[in-house]
Design a protein around this motif. Structure first.
Motif, PDB file in Angstrom:
ATOM      1  N   GLU A 279      40.242  27.106  27.095  1.00 26.65           N
ATOM      2  CA  GLU A 279      39.590  27.580  25.690  1.00 26.65           C
ATOM      3  C   GLU A 279      39.550  29.052  25.688  1.00 26.65           C
ATOM      4  N   ASP A 280      39.583  29.643  26.946  1.00 28.62           N
ATOM      5  CA  ASP A 280      39.490  31.331  26.927  1.00 28.62           C
ATOM      6  C   ASP A 280      40.829  31.904  26.383  1.00 28.62           C
ATOM      7  N   TRP A 281      41.693  31.072  26.609  1.00 28.47           N
ATOM      8  CA  TRP A 281      43.138  31.683  26.279  1.00 28.47           C
ATOM      9  C   TRP A 281      43.986  30.901  25.289  1.00 28.47           C
ATOM     10  N   GLN A 282      43.440  30.898  23.918  1.00 30.61           N
ATOM     11  CA  GLN A 282      44.060  30.180  22.797  1.00 30.61           C
ATOM     12  C   GLN A 282      44.691  31.122  21.988  1.00 30.61           C
ATOM     13  N   ASP A 283      44.356  32.175  21.832  1.00 26.81           N
ATOM     14  CA  ASP A 283      44.941  33.374  20.947  1.00 26.81           C
ATOM     15  C   ASP A 283      44.879  34.556  21.806  1.00 26.81           C
ATOM     16  N   LEU A 284      45.820  35.348  21.073  1.00 27.89           N
ATOM     17  CA  LEU A 284      45.948  36.926  21.596  1.00 27.89           C
ATOM     18  C   LEU A 284      44.507  37.672  21.567  1.00 27.89           C
ATOM     19  N   GLU A 285      43.864  37.600  20.325  1.00 30.50           N
ATOM     20  CA  GLU A 285      42.650  38.294  20.456  1.00 30.50           C
ATOM     21  C   GLU A 285      41.866  37.990  21.331  1.00 30.50           C
ATOM     22  N   GLY A 286      41.330  36.815  21.504  1.00 30.70           N
ATOM     23  CA  GLY A 286      40.412  36.359  22.505  1.00 30.70           C
ATOM     24  C   GLY A 286      41.278  36.699  24.159  1.00 30.70           C
ATOM     25  N   SER A 287      42.445  36.573  24.068  1.00 29.00           N
ATOM     26  CA  SER A 287      42.974  36.861  25.461  1.00 29.00           C
ATOM     27  C   SER A 287      42.897  38.452  25.890  1.00 29.00           C
ATOM     28  N   VAL A 288      42.990  39.381  24.663  1.00 32.82           N
ATOM     29  CA  VAL A 288      42.908  40.617  25.092  1.00 32.82           C
ATOM     30  C   VAL A 288      41.605  40.971  25.033  1.00 32.82           C
ATOM     31  N   TYR A 289      40.576  40.597  24.712  1.00 38.75           N
ATOM     32  CA  TYR A 289      39.232  40.970  24.847  1.00 38.75           C
ATOM     33  C   TYR A 289      38.489  40.521  26.158  1.00 38.75           C
ATOM     34  N   ARG A 290      39.533  39.293  26.797  1.00 36.42           N
ATOM     35  CA  ARG A 290      38.900  38.888  28.153  1.00 36.42           C
ATOM     36  C   ARG A 290      39.432  40.084  29.158  1.00 36.42           C
ATOM     37  N   LEU A 291      40.411  40.498  29.009  1.00 40.28           N
ATOM     38  CA  LEU A 291      40.713  41.923  30.034  1.00 40.28           C
ATOM     39  C   LEU A 291      39.776  43.302  29.423  1.00 40.28           C
ATOM     40  N   LEU A 292      39.692  43.176  28.186  1.00 39.49           N
ATOM     41  CA  LEU A 292      39.097  44.296  27.768  1.00 39.49           C
ATOM     42  C   LEU A 292      37.661  44.727  28.614  1.00 39.49           C
ATOM     43  N   VAL A 293      37.047  43.421  28.400  1.00 40.73           N
ATOM     44  CA  VAL A 293      35.734  43.613  28.765  1.00 40.73           C
ATOM     45  C   VAL A 293      35.436  43.754  30.395  1.00 40.73           C
ATOM     46  N   ILE A 294      36.235  43.444  31.200  1.00 43.10           N
ATOM     47  CA  ILE A 294      36.483  43.595  32.570  1.00 43.10           C
ATOM     48  C   ILE A 294      36.930  45.195  32.628  1.00 43.10           C
ATOM     49  N   LEU A 295      37.843  45.530  31.986  1.00 39.19           N
ATOM     50  CA  LEU A 295      38.457  46.885  32.025  1.00 39.19           C
ATOM     51  C   LEU A 295      37.481  47.893  31.696  1.00 39.19           C
ATOM     52  N   LEU A 296      36.415  47.602  30.620  1.00 39.49           N
ATOM     53  CA  LEU A 296      35.307  48.633  30.226  1.00 39.49           C
ATOM     54  C   LEU A 296      34.374  48.593  31.387  1.00 39.49           C
ATOM     55  N   ARG A 297      34.127  47.474  31.784  1.00 44.04           N
ATOM     56  CA  ARG A 297      33.050  47.478  32.782  1.00 44.04           C
ATOM     57  C   ARG A 297      33.600  48.247  33.993  1.00 44.04           C
ATOM     58  N   CYS A 298      34.928  48.172  34.368  1.00 46.86           N
ATOM     59  CA  CYS A 298      35.262  48.902  35.626  1.00 46.86           C
ATOM     60  C   CYS A 298      35.576  50.369  35.431  1.00 46.86           C
ATOM     61  N   LEU A 299      35.800  50.838  34.133  1.00 46.53           N
ATOM     62  CA  LEU A 299      35.557  52.138  33.797  1.00 46.53           C
ATOM     63  C   LEU A 299      34.434  52.698  33.699  1.00 46.53           C
ATOM     64  N   ALA A 300      33.219  52.042  33.036  1.00 44.56           N
ATOM     65  CA  ALA A 300      32.008  52.397  33.147  1.00 44.56           C
ATOM     66  C   ALA A 300      31.336  52.685  34.223  1.00 44.56           C
ATOM     67  N   THR A 301      31.702  51.716  35.289  1.00 43.69           N
ATOM     68  CA  THR A 301      31.072  51.944  36.830  1.00 43.69           C
ATOM     69  C   THR A 301      32.300  52.703  37.577  1.00 43.69           C
ATOM     70  N   GLN A 302      33.233  53.087  36.968  1.00 46.10           N
ATOM     71  CA  GLN A 302      34.345  53.821  37.829  1.00 46.10           C
ATOM     72  C   GLN A 302      34.419  52.981  39.359  1.00 46.10           C
ATOM     73  N   HIS A 303      34.403  51.799  38.920  1.00 48.96           N
ATOM     74  CA  HIS A 303      34.833  50.851  40.166  1.00 48.96           C
ATOM     75  C   HIS A 303      35.610  49.593  39.795  1.00 48.96           C
ATOM     76  N   LEU A 304      36.803  49.597  40.373  1.00 52.83           N
ATOM     77  CA  LEU A 304      37.746  48.307  40.247  1.00 52.83           C
ATOM     78  C   LEU A 304      37.925  47.757  41.548  1.00 52.83           C
ATOM     79  N   PRO A 305      37.253  46.558  41.768  1.00 57.72           N
ATOM     80  CA  PRO A 305      37.714  46.143  43.086  1.00 57.72           C
ATOM     81  C   PRO A 305      39.025  45.384  43.197  1.00 57.72           C
ATOM     82  N   HIS A 306      39.707  45.631  44.423  1.00 55.54           N
ATOM     83  CA  HIS A 306      41.022  44.893  44.510  1.00 55.54           C
ATOM     84  C   HIS A 306      40.862  43.688  44.452  1.00 55.54           C
TER      85      HIS A 306
END
Length: 414
Positions: A279-306
């Motif tokens: 259900e999370d990956w039904q369309d391009l918009e929803g898929s992109v935002y699922r990557l975006l929220v994780i990317l924004l969190r990592c950039l805000a904290t400057q921490h991206l775990p391997h």
């Protein structure tokens, strides 16, 4: 892909010549993963090409590097080691010459990656000359001008038709290992069953310094991405779209910025685990935002775990422009139409960009107990961007509980 295949043919011709002169360097014709990555990457980052050594990796001893051998080039790498040859074994006698071995406590010889790189570099240069003399290579097909003495990879520029592609050639020692067991709820959560086991059943060691090796996850990560490609939804389309934005608008041209394609690959893997429902990956918009929220969190904290080694922060040692990149990514999240040449279909978009202070505060919450690195937290962020359309009552309840917890802990944000 036609340009890549032509460049790959030229490179394979060169490597066959190297192998004919030095059988200890093998030619691996199974290059589907490199082609797969090249097709995904919108920018012109180098293609990493591992050259396996003819050696029984299971007969080697993995030893801790001495402090003087710890490479300064990989400050975040804690997995450096020496590969010791304690006694002759299958194919080991070929590598026990003085050129390739150093002495390490107890009289055991260790493979010197610096010496192996130098030997391979000389063979590549010789092979280029040989192939040109036999007219196997045309003038301008290949350039060795980027071969550097101190580099831990050997860079060649190869012309595939009109497009020049950079290949970073890296010698690799392969060794069987127990499949990785992640200390999380379900190791295959969100991925095809068995994909993590298949991706990590073999350890790859590549040069980290003239004396030390490091464990490489380059191919295991690509294997996991190939597994993601078998799942439903525009997941890889989302990755490619964000990579185009990184290259064109976020300051990541030619892989020189602090945010790289490798970082985005890691974000996609985390999003696959944290958003396991189709259900999370039904369309391009929803898929992109699922990557975006994780990317924004990592950039805000400057921490991206391997993804495979969560204790490793991939943003450690990154440049000072992470804050600037965060602002650009945030701008896209709130107003994607400013960056795209097609209608993205953001529900609730009112035509003007305006950052939400509450969302920014949520992104910067300290992650002490891991409660802000789970599905509920990122579902909450999706709701802030008005792209949360999940009907699962359990997930919705988890978001409500988390929001109540946050408002109790930080009253001023309520």
């Amino acid at each position: 892909m036609e340009h890549f295949q032509r460049a790959e043919d030229i490179l394979l011709t060169l490597l066959e010549s190297v192998h004919a002169r030095e059988p200890r360097f093998l030619v691996d014709y199974a290059r589907n993963l490199e082609a797969f990555e090249f097709a995904l990457c919108a920018s012109e980052d180098a293609v990493t090409l591992e050259i396996p050594l003819r050696i029984d990796g299971d007969a080697l001893r993995v030893l801790a590097c001495q402090s003087r051998d710890t490479p300064g080039r990989h400050p975040s790498e804690l997995n450096t080691c020496c590969l010791g040859v304690s006694s002759p074994g299958t194919d080991l006698e070929d590598w026990t010459g003085a050129v390739d071995v150093m002495e390490h406590g107890g009289g055991a010889g260790c493979l010197l990656p610096g010496k192996i790189l130098q030997h391979l570099k000389e063979l590549l240069v010789s092979a280029i000359v040989h192939c040109q003399r036999l007219f196997l290579l045309q003038p301008g097909d290949i350039s060795a001008e980027n071969l550097r003495e101190d580099a831990m990879e050997l860079s060649l520029l190869i012309r595939g038709s009109w497009k020049t592609i950079r290949f970073d050639i890296v010698p690799v020692v392969r060794r069987q290992q127990k499949p990785l067991q992640l200390q999380r709820r379900r190791s295959d959560r969100g991925f095809p069953e068995g994909s993590l086991r298949k991706a990590t059943e073999e350890a790859h060691f590549v040069p980290a310094s003239p004396h030390c090796w490091r464990s490489s996850t380059h191919l295991p990560i690509l294997k996991l991405l190939r597994g993601v490609d078998t799942l439903r939804g525009p997941r890889l389309d989302s990755l490619r779209l964000l990579d185009q934005l990184r290259d064109q608008d976020w300051g990541g041209q030619a892989g020189k910025g602090s945010l790289t394609f490798n970082h985005l690959k890691m974000v996609l893997l985390w999003s696959t685990e944290l958003f396991p429902s189709p259900e999370d990956w039904q369309d391009l918009e929803g898929s992109v935002y699922r990557l975006l929220v994780i990317l924004l969190r990592c950039l805000a904290t400057q921490h991206l775990p391997h993804f495979l080694n969560p204790e490793e922060n991939l943003f450690q040692g990154a440049g000072p422009d992470l804050a600037t990149i965060y602002q650009r990514v945030e701008s896209f999240a709130w107003d994607p139409q400013r960056f795209l040449r097609f209608h993205f279909g953001l529900h609730g978009f009112n035509g003007s960009w305006q950052a939400d202070p509450e969302t920014r505060a949520l992104l910067q919450l300290p992650n002490k107990d891991g409660s802000y690195w789970d599905t509920a937290y990122f579902d909450l962020l999706l709701s802030q961007f008005q792209v949360y359309r999940i009907q699962d009552s359990t997930r919705r309840s988890a978001v409500s509980q988390l929001l109540s917890k946050i408002r109790q802990e930080i009253p001023q944000q309520s």
